[in-house]
Design a protein around this motif. Structure first.
Motif, mmCIF file in Angstrom:
data_model
loop_
_atom_site.group_PDB
_atom_site.id
_atom_site.type_symbol
_atom_site.label_atom_id
_atom_site.label_comp_id
_atom_site.label_asym_id
_atom_site.label_seq_id
_atom_site.Cartn_x
_atom_site.Cartn_y
_atom_site.Cartn_z
ATOM 1 N N ILE A 145 4.137 14.495 7.955
ATOM 2 C CA ILE A 145 3.188 14.424 6.900
ATOM 3 C C ILE A 145 1.542 15.051 7.251
ATOM 4 C CG2 ILE A 145 1.943 13.025 5.052
ATOM 5 C CD1 ILE A 145 4.576 11.501 5.037
ATOM 6 N N ASP A 146 1.403 14.559 8.617
ATOM 7 C CA ASP A 146 0.168 15.174 9.192
ATOM 8 C C ASP A 146 0.368 16.621 9.366
ATOM 9 O OD1 ASP A 146 -2.000 13.335 9.283
ATOM 10 O OD2 ASP A 146 -2.412 14.299 11.151
ATOM 11 N N LEU A 205 8.041 10.559 10.740
ATOM 12 C CA LEU A 205 8.065 10.995 9.442
ATOM 13 C C LEU A 205 6.292 11.044 9.223
ATOM 14 C CD1 LEU A 205 8.661 11.288 6.313
ATOM 15 C CD2 LEU A 205 8.601 8.690 6.121
ATOM 16 N N ALA A 206 5.476 10.245 9.685
ATOM 17 C CA ALA A 206 4.029 10.133 9.770
ATOM 18 C C ALA A 206 3.414 11.342 10.318
ATOM 19 C CB ALA A 206 3.357 9.039 10.352
ATOM 20 N N GLU A 207 4.031 11.759 11.393
ATOM 21 C CA GLU A 207 3.304 13.031 12.145
ATOM 22 C C GLU A 207 3.924 14.398 11.512
ATOM 23 O OE1 GLU A 207 5.257 13.135 16.245
ATOM 24 O OE2 GLU A 207 5.413 15.238 15.711
ATOM 25 N N LYS A 240 9.971 6.517 11.357
ATOM 26 C CA LYS A 240 8.821 6.219 11.046
ATOM 27 C C LYS A 240 7.654 7.231 11.768
ATOM 28 C CE LYS A 240 8.929 1.605 10.632
ATOM 29 N NZ LYS A 240 10.009 0.857 10.334
ATOM 30 N N VAL A 253 -3.878 9.643 4.151
ATOM 31 C CA VAL A 253 -3.835 8.025 3.978
ATOM 32 C C VAL A 253 -2.151 7.676 3.868
ATOM 33 C CG1 VAL A 253 -3.960 6.073 2.287
ATOM 34 C CG2 VAL A 253 -5.696 8.038 2.576
ATOM 35 N N LEU A 254 -1.321 8.567 3.562
ATOM 36 C CA LEU A 254 0.172 8.409 3.331
ATOM 37 C C LEU A 254 0.580 8.209 5.166
ATOM 38 C CD1 LEU A 254 2.811 7.939 2.017
ATOM 39 C CD2 LEU A 254 3.030 10.168 1.771
ATOM 40 N N ALA A 255 0.270 9.160 5.768
ATOM 41 C CA ALA A 255 0.595 9.466 7.022
ATOM 42 C C ALA A 255 0.217 8.270 7.883
ATOM 43 C CB ALA A 255 0.098 10.566 7.707
ATOM 44 N N GLU A 256 -1.193 7.750 7.514
ATOM 45 C CA GLU A 256 -1.685 6.639 8.249
ATOM 46 C C GLU A 256 -0.983 5.327 7.947
ATOM 47 O OE1 GLU A 256 -6.153 6.616 7.779
ATOM 48 O OE2 GLU A 256 -5.578 4.549 7.506
ATOM 49 N N THR A 257 -0.615 5.078 6.620
ATOM 50 C CA THR A 257 -0.103 3.971 6.009
ATOM 51 C C THR A 257 1.339 3.754 6.745
ATOM 52 O OG1 THR A 257 -1.137 4.282 4.019
ATOM 53 C CG2 THR A 257 0.826 2.638 4.113
ATOM 54 N N ILE A 258 2.207 4.838 6.932
ATOM 55 C CA ILE A 258 3.570 4.821 7.343
ATOM 56 C C ILE A 258 3.171 4.546 8.883
ATOM 57 C CG2 ILE A 258 5.522 6.338 7.972
ATOM 58 C CD1 ILE A 258 4.943 7.986 5.502
ATOM 59 N N ASP A 259 2.322 5.061 9.844
ATOM 60 C CA ASP A 259 2.034 4.583 11.124
ATOM 61 C C ASP A 259 1.636 3.001 10.945
ATOM 62 O OD1 ASP A 259 2.684 6.393 13.025
ATOM 63 O OD2 ASP A 259 0.772 5.492 13.980
ATOM 64 N N ILE A 279 11.710 2.864 4.109
ATOM 65 C CA ILE A 279 10.980 3.429 5.244
ATOM 66 C C ILE A 279 10.581 2.098 6.143
ATOM 67 C CG2 ILE A 279 8.579 4.411 5.520
ATOM 68 C CD1 ILE A 279 8.763 6.227 2.996
ATOM 69 N N LEU A 310 1.075 4.075 -2.843
ATOM 70 C CA LEU A 310 0.713 5.696 -2.718
ATOM 71 C C LEU A 310 2.078 6.316 -3.048
ATOM 72 C CD1 LEU A 310 -0.651 5.529 0.909
ATOM 73 C CD2 LEU A 310 -1.616 6.228 -0.826
ATOM 74 N N LYS A 343 0.745 -1.261 0.061
ATOM 75 C CA LYS A 343 -0.063 -0.144 0.088
ATOM 76 C C LYS A 343 0.905 1.256 -0.064
ATOM 77 C CE LYS A 343 -3.849 2.099 2.331
ATOM 78 N NZ LYS A 343 -4.628 2.162 3.746
ATOM 79 N N LEU A 344 1.808 1.351 0.788
ATOM 80 C CA LEU A 344 2.763 2.336 1.009
ATOM 81 C C LEU A 344 3.446 2.534 -0.704
ATOM 82 C CD1 LEU A 344 4.259 4.547 2.501
ATOM 83 C CD2 LEU A 344 5.844 2.927 3.401
#
Lengths: 205, 205
Positions: free
Chosen positions: A54-55, A50-52, A47, B49-55, A39, A20, A16-17
């Protein structure tokens, strides 16, 4: 199949990543997979950050209400810096052009980001660019010069010419960044168009 | 400076994202900035979705307890698939090699991912690879053949030889994927080593 096995139909987060990332411009399927694997292999702390981030980008990044550059506040750092010269606006095509000029440290005025250049074949006309917002900024008499710093190619030159035509009647001086030989470059390796422009734009010593 | 201006010292999320991406292997500063800008420009739904997928990757991705491939469950989809032939194990260096073989659809057995190849100069010995876990899988008599599918270069060949030396005494057949001319390729453009190997490994027609 035990309880600890992968449930059927459960989308693999790695796949999925990768899917995307492959949707980003310039990232093919193989680069996307390599990125996704990097990643996945990075430490958990990386990780999480990175997720944080992007949010944070999703919730805070917008357009500066003055120069239209990407910003995480209503006004970007440059537009809200009282030490910048408010009489000169440097017009660029993209945020990364603004960054390149800013890195050089030469320019102390303000910017305006068009978010593209005129490209009729690709359906990009003046309405698709941040040109009206530029004109609005010239309404009072603060700005005395607009420097057009689009790239020296067909679209960049056409955009500069267009801006000159609509801004000059407002009594604002319009200039174009110089083209010519790269400093430190060798004349014999310069391409024909650059050599042509360098000769045409020669200046007295 | 009004309340709506960027607070001083507030880290710009675009710059932070770019710095994080530039820490991934193979991503230079310019690629990282381009990637970060693409992510910033993507629609909010994509970013969420990208942030969620990395998490999800951070919390779920681990190593399959059997083959050591990346997995989001204790056992990966292939190891938990009852239709796969459990008598043959294909040994690969990296998860992406497993993916490449799986895409070809030719192999119906199980895999074992070493996570590297022997490379004494880089400090990678047998203990740094998933070789002990491979030997554990050969303890009962289910497995009859181990196919070593490391790349046909110095490190890949050395790794294959090492595995052959420690697995053969266990009464398990060890084979190596074939090297030679690429199917559809032109003989005249083949490099010397490939041509050498193709002649050496010739087979009766």
């Amino acid at each position: 199949m035990s309880e600890r096995d992968a449930p059927p139909g459960d989308p693999d987060p790695l796949r999925k990543l990768s899917a995307l990332l492959s949707r980003l411009p310039g990232i093919g399927e193989k680069s996307a997979l390599r990125l996704a694997l990097s990643i996945v292999r990075a430490d958990p702390e990386y990780k999480a950050v990175l997720a944080e981030t992007i949010d944070t980008v999703r919730t805070t990044m917008r357009s500066c209400e003055i120069c239209r550059d990407l910003s995480h506040a209503a006004r970007c750092g440059i537009c809200s810096d009282a030490r910048r010269d408010r009489a000169t606006i440097c017009v660029v095509a993209h945020p990364q052009d603004r960054m390149a000029i800013e890195r050089s440290g030469v320019f102390r005025g303000l910017y305006h980001v068009l978010h593209g250049v005129l490209d009729p074949l690709a359906g990009v006309g003046p309405a698709e660019l941040q040109i009206n917002t530029l004109l609005e900024r010239l309404r009072d008499d603060t700005v005395t010069e607009v420097i057009v710093a689009t790239s020296p190619n067909v679209e960049g030159d056409a955009t500069a010419l267009y801006i000159s035509k609509i801004v000059s009647p407002l009594g604002v001086r319009v200039t174009r960044i110089a083209s010519g030989l790269a400093v430190g470059g060798e004349l014999e390796y310069a391409d024909l168009s650059t050599l042509h422009r360098a000769l045409e734009d020669r200046r007295p010593l």
